[in-house]
Design an enzyme around this catalytic site. Structure first.
Site, PDB file in Angstrom:
ATOM      1  N   ALA A   1      62.148  22.543  -7.770  1.00 52.90           N
ATOM      2  CA  ALA A   1      62.371  22.677  -9.215  1.00 52.90           C
ATOM      3  C   ALA A   1      61.184  23.382  -9.883  1.00 52.90           C
ATOM      4  O   ALA A   1      61.362  24.246 -10.752  1.00 52.90           O
ATOM      5  CB  ALA A   1      62.592  21.300  -9.845  1.00 52.90           C
TER       6      ALA A   1
ATOM      7  N   ARG B   1      45.578  11.984   2.349  1.00 52.99           N
ATOM      8  CA  ARG B   1      44.718  11.062   1.584  1.00 52.99           C
ATOM      9  C   ARG B   1      43.345  11.730   1.562  1.00 52.99           C
ATOM     10  O   ARG B   1      42.812  12.094   2.618  1.00 52.99           O
ATOM     11  CB  ARG B   1      44.614   9.710   2.287  1.00 52.99           C
ATOM     12  CG  ARG B   1      45.965   9.041   2.566  1.00 52.99           C
ATOM     13  CD  ARG B   1      46.469   8.309   1.372  1.00 52.99           C
ATOM     14  NE  ARG B   1      47.632   7.479   1.674  1.00 52.99           N
ATOM     15  CZ  ARG B   1      48.495   7.119   0.754  1.00 52.99           C
ATOM     16  NH1 ARG B   1      48.355   7.513  -0.503  1.00 52.99           N
ATOM     17  NH2 ARG B   1      49.516   6.353   1.065  1.00 52.99           N
TER      18      ARG B   1
ATOM     19  N   GLY C   1      51.370   9.996  -6.805  1.00 54.18           N
ATOM     20  CA  GLY C   1      51.203   8.697  -7.456  1.00 54.18           C
ATOM     21  C   GLY C   1      49.996   8.645  -8.376  1.00 54.18           C
ATOM     22  O   GLY C   1      49.494   9.689  -8.819  1.00 54.18           O
TER      23      GLY C   1
ATOM     24  N   ASP D   1      56.181   3.226  -4.561  1.00 55.58           N
ATOM     25  CA  ASP D   1      55.688   1.934  -5.077  1.00 55.58           C
ATOM     26  C   ASP D   1      56.172   1.627  -6.497  1.00 55.58           C
ATOM     27  O   ASP D   1      56.191   0.480  -6.925  1.00 55.58           O
ATOM     28  CB  ASP D   1      54.155   1.903  -5.069  1.00 55.58           C
ATOM     29  CG  ASP D   1      53.575   2.104  -3.680  1.00 55.58           C
ATOM     30  OD1 ASP D   1      54.327   1.936  -2.699  1.00 55.58           O
ATOM     31  OD2 ASP D   1      52.384   2.436  -3.584  1.00 55.58           O
TER      32      ASP D   1
ATOM     33  N   GLY E   1      54.588  -1.214  -1.120  1.00 61.82           N
ATOM     34  CA  GLY E   1      54.388  -1.344  -2.565  1.00 61.82           C
ATOM     35  C   GLY E   1      52.922  -1.454  -2.946  1.00 61.82           C
ATOM     36  O   GLY E   1      52.584  -1.578  -4.106  1.00 61.82           O
ATOM     37  N   ARG E   2      52.073  -1.496  -1.940  1.00 63.65           N
ATOM     38  CA  ARG E   2      50.631  -1.671  -2.157  1.00 63.65           C
ATOM     39  C   ARG E   2      50.368  -2.886  -3.049  1.00 63.65           C
ATOM     40  O   ARG E   2      50.758  -3.977  -2.680  1.00 63.65           O
ATOM     41  CB  ARG E   2      50.018  -0.397  -2.772  1.00 63.65           C
ATOM     42  CG  ARG E   2      48.545  -0.247  -2.405  1.00 63.65           C
ATOM     43  CD  ARG E   2      47.965   1.009  -3.000  1.00 63.65           C
ATOM     44  NE  ARG E   2      48.415   2.214  -2.348  1.00 63.65           N
ATOM     45  CZ  ARG E   2      47.761   2.806  -1.343  1.00 63.65           C
ATOM     46  NH1 ARG E   2      46.661   2.291  -0.890  1.00 63.65           N
ATOM     47  NH2 ARG E   2      48.222   3.910  -0.819  1.00 63.65           N
TER      48      ARG E   2
ATOM     49  N   LYS F   1      74.319 -22.516   4.177  1.00 68.66           N
ATOM     50  CA  LYS F   1      74.109 -21.090   4.426  1.00 68.66           C
ATOM     51  C   LYS F   1      73.777 -20.863   5.897  1.00 68.66           C
ATOM     52  O   LYS F   1      73.083 -21.678   6.516  1.00 68.66           O
ATOM     53  CB  LYS F   1      72.969 -20.551   3.549  1.00 68.66           C
ATOM     54  CG  LYS F   1      73.369 -20.397   2.090  1.00 68.66           C
ATOM     55  CD  LYS F   1      72.478 -19.372   1.397  1.00 68.66           C
ATOM     56  CE  LYS F   1      72.907 -19.184  -0.048  1.00 68.66           C
ATOM     57  NZ  LYS F   1      72.178 -18.103  -0.720  1.00 68.66           N
TER      58      LYS F   1
ATOM     59  N   GLU G   1      54.068  -6.303   0.471  1.00 68.13           N
ATOM     60  CA  GLU G   1      52.851  -6.239   1.308  1.00 68.13           C
ATOM     61  C   GLU G   1      51.603  -6.670   0.547  1.00 68.13           C
ATOM     62  O   GLU G   1      50.619  -7.095   1.145  1.00 68.13           O
ATOM     63  CB  GLU G   1      52.650  -4.826   1.881  1.00 68.13           C
ATOM     64  CG  GLU G   1      52.350  -3.763   0.838  1.00 68.13           C
ATOM     65  CD  GLU G   1      52.005  -2.405   1.439  1.00 68.13           C
ATOM     66  OE1 GLU G   1      51.713  -2.316   2.632  1.00 68.13           O
ATOM     67  OE2 GLU G   1      52.041  -1.416   0.679  1.00 68.13           O
TER      68      GLU G   1
ATOM     69  N   HIS H   1      56.691   2.273   7.348  1.00 70.18           N
ATOM     70  CA  HIS H   1      56.842   3.645   6.848  1.00 70.18           C
ATOM     71  C   HIS H   1      58.272   4.171   6.874  1.00 70.18           C
ATOM     72  O   HIS H   1      58.532   5.233   6.314  1.00 70.18           O
ATOM     73  CB  HIS H   1      55.920   4.590   7.625  1.00 70.18           C
ATOM     74  CG  HIS H   1      54.487   4.412   7.240  1.00 70.18           C
ATOM     75  ND1 HIS H   1      53.731   3.364   7.718  1.00 70.18           N
ATOM     76  CD2 HIS H   1      53.685   5.122   6.413  1.00 70.18           C
ATOM     77  CE1 HIS H   1      52.512   3.444   7.210  1.00 70.18           C
ATOM     78  NE2 HIS H   1      52.460   4.494   6.408  1.00 70.18           N
TER      79      HIS H   1
HETATM   80  O1  F6P Z   1      51.720   4.420  -1.862  1.00 66.05           O
HETATM   81  C1  F6P Z   1      52.747   4.467  -0.924  1.00 66.05           C
HETATM   82  C2  F6P Z   1      52.432   3.594   0.252  1.00 66.05           C
HETATM   83  O2  F6P Z   1      53.511   3.696   1.165  1.00 66.05           O
HETATM   84  C3  F6P Z   1      52.152   2.117  -0.072  1.00 66.05           C
HETATM   85  O3  F6P Z   1      53.319   1.379  -0.307  1.00 66.05           O
HETATM   86  C4  F6P Z   1      51.413   1.680   1.161  1.00 66.05           C
HETATM   87  O4  F6P Z   1      50.588   0.574   0.884  1.00 66.05           O
HETATM   88  C5  F6P Z   1      50.609   2.897   1.505  1.00 66.05           C
HETATM   89  O5  F6P Z   1      51.264   4.010   0.895  1.00 66.05           O
HETATM   90  C6  F6P Z   1      50.452   3.176   2.973  1.00 66.05           C
HETATM   91  O6  F6P Z   1      49.604   4.260   3.114  1.00 66.05           O
HETATM   92  P1  F6P Z   1      49.424   5.097   4.445  1.00 66.05           P
HETATM   93  O7  F6P Z   1      50.693   5.870   4.667  1.00 66.05           O
HETATM   94  O8  F6P Z   1      48.273   5.993   4.154  1.00 66.05           O
HETATM   95  O9  F6P Z   1      49.205   4.126   5.528  1.00 66.05           O
END
Ligand code: F6P
Length: 329
Positions: free
Chosen positions: A30, A80, A110, A135, A178-179, A221, A230, A259
């Site tokens: 886009a 990163r 993010g 997240d 979700g960090r 149930k 996490e 992942h």
């Molecule tokens: O920010 C996205 C995320 O997937 C988080 O949910 C998770 O804590 C982190 O990245 C994992 O990071 P990496 O892929 O660098 O291990």
């Protein structure tokens, strides 16, 4: 929010940074096509801010972003790169852009990406951010690109886990990403019908979880699902150990989704959001805006100062937590 005089015709760079998120490619497409439509040249930066500082930049055309709309991950790749906090690295990145006559940047990612974007804006580069992170912790937008797809991936997994859980009369503890933010866990807890959801924003004891599981067992149930973010204080493995020792009627298993939540074809919703935010980002740059992130609020695309998007965290709505508890009967 700073107004700049005009966007240099030389062009717009685009990068994706932080953890990849489904729909990033749709956003890149886009951005590129909007830039070209406005008569600007488009440049793709590989490997996020690291690639930017090292000059991994190439001009891209409309055909280069063909066939990527439906693909997960990011064709620009990501990295990163905490070193980007250093002023000399930021200046090197700026030089790389200026050396190629690139006058503006769209940064997709993010909250960390918004901080990188803010640094470049402060150095005088016109920059607009686009939120993309599974997240959903980016401040200033109801949803970031990738959240909807990740949520659907989690649901598909939990639906499958429930099948095997029922067959064996087991309880599954499912850990989501979700960090530090409980959004993904909370939304998947509600939409999968979990017995209990643990998020960083709301502390719950192992005894409370045990009570929910015991009660589910007593009500006949055949399975129980416990979703754990996490970032929750009580992590999945520790919780299993505590629950195993309590003899609650179910055997426990832990599944860490990991992942897998970041991959896959973006949902229709994420593709549409990516299209809206990608177009808006370039149009804002072309109108002379900088230092903002484009975000979704209610039905509208709005501009949020990068100062806010990069420094604050989108809060989880605890009303959803109340709902999740109410519905787990
Ligand atoms: O920010 C996205 C995320 O997937 C988080 O949910 C998770 O804590 C982190 O990245 C994992 O990071 P990496 O892929 O660098 O291990």
């Amino acid at each position: 929010m700073t107004q700049i005089k005009s966007l240099p015709a030389a062009g717009v760079g685009v990068l994706t940074a932080g953890g990849d998120a489904p729909g990033m490619n749709a956003a890149v497409r886009a951005v590129v096509r909007t830039a070209l439509g406005l008569g600007l040249r488009a440049h793709g930066v590989q490997r996020a801010f690291e690639g930017l500082a090292q000059g991994e930049i190439r001009e891209i055309g409309a055909r280069d972003v063909g066939g990527i709309l439906q693909r997960g991950g990011t064709v620009l790749q990501t990295a990163r790169y905490p070193e980007f906090a250093k002023p000399e690295v930021q200046r090197a990145a700026l030089e790389q852009l200026r050396g190629r006559g690139i006058g503006a940047l769209v940064a997709i990612g993010g909250d960390g990406t918004m901080r990188g974007a803010l640094a470049l804006h402060r150095l005088g580069l016109p920059v607009v951010g686009v939120p993309a992170s599974i997240d959903n912790d980016v401040y200033g937008t109801d949803m970031a690109i990738g959240v909807d797809t990740a949520l659907n991936t989690i649901l598909e997994a939990i639906d499958k886990l429930r099948d095997t859980a029922s067959s064996h009369r087991r309880a599954f503890i499912v850990e989501t990403m979700g960090r530090h933010c409980g959004h993904l866990a909370l939304m998947s807890g509600i939409t999968s019908g979990a017995e209990m959801t643990l998020i960083p924003e709301q502390e719950v004891s192992a005894e409370e979880v045990a009570e929910a599981v015991r009660s589910a067992h007593e009500r006949g149930k055949t399975h129980a699902i416990i979703v754990v973010a996490e970032g929750a204080k009580l992590r999945a493995a520790a919780l299993k150990e505590r629950l195993d020792a309590m003899r609650l009627g179910f055997g426990f298993r832990v599944t860490i989704l990991g992942h897998v939540q970041r991959g896959g074809r973006p949902s229709a919703w994420d593709r549409l959001l990516a299209a809206r935010l990608g177009v808006a980002a370039v149009e804002r740059l072309a109108r002379g805006e900088s230092g903002v992130m484009v975000g979704l609020q209610a039905r509208d695309v709005v501009g949020v100062p990068l100062e806010e998007a990069g420094t604050r965290q989108r809060p989880v709505d605890l009303e959803y937590y109340r709902m999740a508890r109410m519905l787990a009967r």
